[in-house]
Design an enzyme around this catalytic site. Structure first.
Site, PDB file in Angstrom:
ATOM      1  N   ASP A  84       0.831  -1.188   0.000  1.00 12.13           N
ATOM      2  CA  ASP A  84       0.000   0.000   0.000  1.00 12.13           C
ATOM      3  C   ASP A  84       0.876   1.252   0.000  1.00 12.13           C
ATOM      4  OD1 ASP A  84      -2.740   1.191   0.421  1.00 12.13           O
ATOM      5  OD2 ASP A  84      -1.749   1.951   2.229  1.00 12.13           O
ATOM      6  N   GLU A 105      15.331 -14.039  -0.302  1.00 13.46           N
ATOM      7  CA  GLU A 105      15.745 -15.147   0.553  1.00 13.46           C
ATOM      8  C   GLU A 105      14.754 -16.310   0.491  1.00 13.46           C
ATOM      9  OE1 GLU A 105      16.443 -14.004   4.577  1.00 13.46           O
ATOM     10  OE2 GLU A 105      17.467 -12.136   4.025  1.00 13.46           O
TER      11      GLU A 105
END
Length: 561
Positions: A208, A268
């Site tokens: 957002d 990751e």
């Protein structure tokens, strides 16, 4: 909980993915309280999977006092009781993955609720451990706010806190204080939140207000919008916020370093992704390019260029796409025509038109053939229109404050309609009162009814989505626009050894006969037109009925990058 899925990983799954936005309050109520919830979403996931999308994006469901219906987060690591529990969320993720759907969730990182424990501590005094976690500033000598920055919801973006004796920044509601991203502890705290949800198995995030994270540390005033940009589309008279050039309260260059750290964390994980919302009309495409370039920032972004327009012309669409393509040589866009913040395009483009149904089919075909990923908003595939909500039923704070000039966002957030025969369209029980009313005009659009008809808008979306999956050039390919006719949106899509010609008639209800160039005629191989597009290829000419389109396979040319 750690992510232990071991199925084969496609780290590039997001590129060209179709993402289905679910506004949880309005999708499906499972417990009869009139508010949609996570268990309700889980029960409807087979419908979403059958539609043919790749992922879902769930609007905020974290613990919140609901001043802005979840975009004011009070606890980033818990589910609001209105929506269920963390166990309900885990069950949703598991079911979605079983159905082949990725799960993306909304992350509101630029600000929190004023009920968040972080803010409660920060506002206590100027010397506590979180005193600098939010954007605090002294008043000017005359007592006025520190700068001329404005709130998206009207008035100053600064609110006086008598206890602390300073102003705090809120780019949105007073109840939504902005976090101070210049503080390393804040950055680490929000990255820890990201890791928390990745470890629960989510596949990505919708960020957002991704261009609001950083503010100018010197708190310099924004200049007025340049005169040449002061028009009713970019700076309407009922939106003073748009009268400023927002170069100091958002869109800051420091944001790029944070996005790189955010991306490094996502990398990751096996195939995590993110799409950033760029709340900017003037520089939207440029910021999209900046935020997605280099391979070390966001995977994709969207702005509002196609989200608040009237029925677009060829030039409207082509200009936006080409601007992004020029600026983002290695970036990626995510396009949408509707979402939970704007008037639904079924009303913007097709309201009160006898050819409205054809326009909505054409819109679906255009959206699903442009270069980029796609966001579909729940009910868009049904043709749900913007609801006319009575003032007594308005709950959006923006609409409450500025009615009737601005009616807020409730009209695009009314419940999904599942059954024409059931009370409230099957969204909730007969005895419950939906949090927003279900408009009577939406009931004939219900899923149950449209699923029975091969010529429905729902069937059109299902057909186009299935077809798109069979044509890699539409999913991941490059794009180059063609000048075939002033009212024909035409372009080539290429990927691998596949090359496609795509053309749409935007002549406002008039049929078109378009002669192809000799070069295109030589390259034509076969007409791939789906039954829902209705265009025809007749030797050297495209025959395009009103609001129709055509896709044809081409041999490779030498004039395309």
């Amino acid at each position: 909980m750690t992510n232990t899925r071991t199925q084969s990983i496609d780290r590039d799954w997001w590129r060209g993915a179709v993402i289905y936005e679910i506004y949880p309050r309005s999708f499906q109520d499972s417990n009869g309280d009139g508010i949609g919830d996570l268990a309700g979403i889980t029960s409807r996931l087979p419908y979403v999977a059958e539609l043919g999308v790749d992922a879902i994006w769930i609007a905020p469901f974290m613990r919140s006092p609901m001043a802005d219906f979840g975009y004011d987060v009070a606890d980033y690591r818990d589910v609001d009781p209105q929506f269920g529990t963390l166990a309900d969320f885990d069950a949703l993720v598991s079911r979605a993955h079983d159905l082949g759907l990725k799960v993306m969730i909304d992350l509101v990182l630029s600000h929190t609720s004023n009920q968040h424990p972080w803010f409660a501590e920060s506002r206590r005094d100027r010397h506590n451990a979180r005193a600098d976690w939010y954007v605090w500033a002294d008043a000017k000598p005359d007592g006025s706010p520190p700068s001329n920055w404005l709130s998206n919801f009207g008035g100053s973006a600064w609110e006086w806190d008598a206890g602390r004796g300073q102003y705090y920044l809120h780019n949105f509601l007073i109840e939504q204080p902005d976090l101070n991203f210049h503080n390393e502890e804040v950055v680490q705290a929000v990255l820890d939140v990201v890791r928390f949800w990745l470890d629960r198995g989510v596949d990505g995030f919708r960020l957002d207000t991704a261009n609001f994270y950083f503010h100018d540390a010197e708190l310099r005033d924004n200049p007025p919008l340049p005169t040449e940009l002061q028009n009713e589309r970019l700076a309407p008279r009922d939106r003073p916020y748009n009268w400023q050039e927002h170069c100091y309260d958002k869109n800051r260059p420091e944001n790029l370093d944070f996005l790189r750290r955010f991306r490094a964390l996502l990398d990751e994980y096996p195939a995590a992704t993110a799409v950033g919302e760029v709340g900017e009309l003037i520089h939207g495409t440029a910021l999209m390019a900046e935020y997605t370039g280099g391979g070390d920032r966001l995977h994709m972004c969207y702005a509002f260029d196609l989200l608040n327009t009237a029925l677009p012309t060829v030039a409207d669409i082509r200009t936006v796409i080409e601007e992004f393509e020029r600026a983002a040589t290695d970036g990626w866009a995510c396009w949408a025509f509707s979402n939970h913040d704007v008037v639904r395009h079924a009303s913007r483009w097709a309201k009160d038109r006898t050819d409205g149904a054809a326009i909505l089919r054409l819109a679906a075909a255009i959206l699903l053939t442009l270069r980029g990923s796609v966001c579909l908003y729940q009910g868009e595939e049904l043709g749900q229109t913007e609801a006319d909500i009575a003032f007594a039923d308005i709950v959006d704070p923006w609409g409450k404050r500025y009615w009737p000039t601005i009616k807020g966002r409730d009209g695009c957030r009314t419940p999904m309609v599942w059954s024409e025969a059931l009370p409230h369209g099957g969204f909730t029980t007969a005895t419950a009162k939906p949090w927003l009313p279900v408009p009577a005009e939406h009931l004939p659009l219900a899923v149950e009814r449209q699923a029975q008809h091969d010529d429905s808008l729902l069937a059109c979306y299902r057909t186009l989505l299935a077809w798109r999956r069979t044509l890699p050039a539409l999913v991941k390919g490059s794009i180059q626009f063609l000048d075939l006719h002033p009212q024909v949106l035409a372009f080539e899509r290429r990927h691998g050894d596949e090359c496609l010609l795509v053309a749409f008639n935007l002549a406002g209800g008039q049929p078109l006969e378009v002669d192809l160039t000799p070069t295109l005629v030589e390259r034509l191989q076969e007409d791939l037109t789906s039954p829902v597009l209705h265009g025809r290829l007749d030797q050297q000419r495209l025959s395009l009925p009103p609001h129709s389109g055509l896709i044809a396979r081409l041999a490779y040319g030498t004039d395309h990058p």
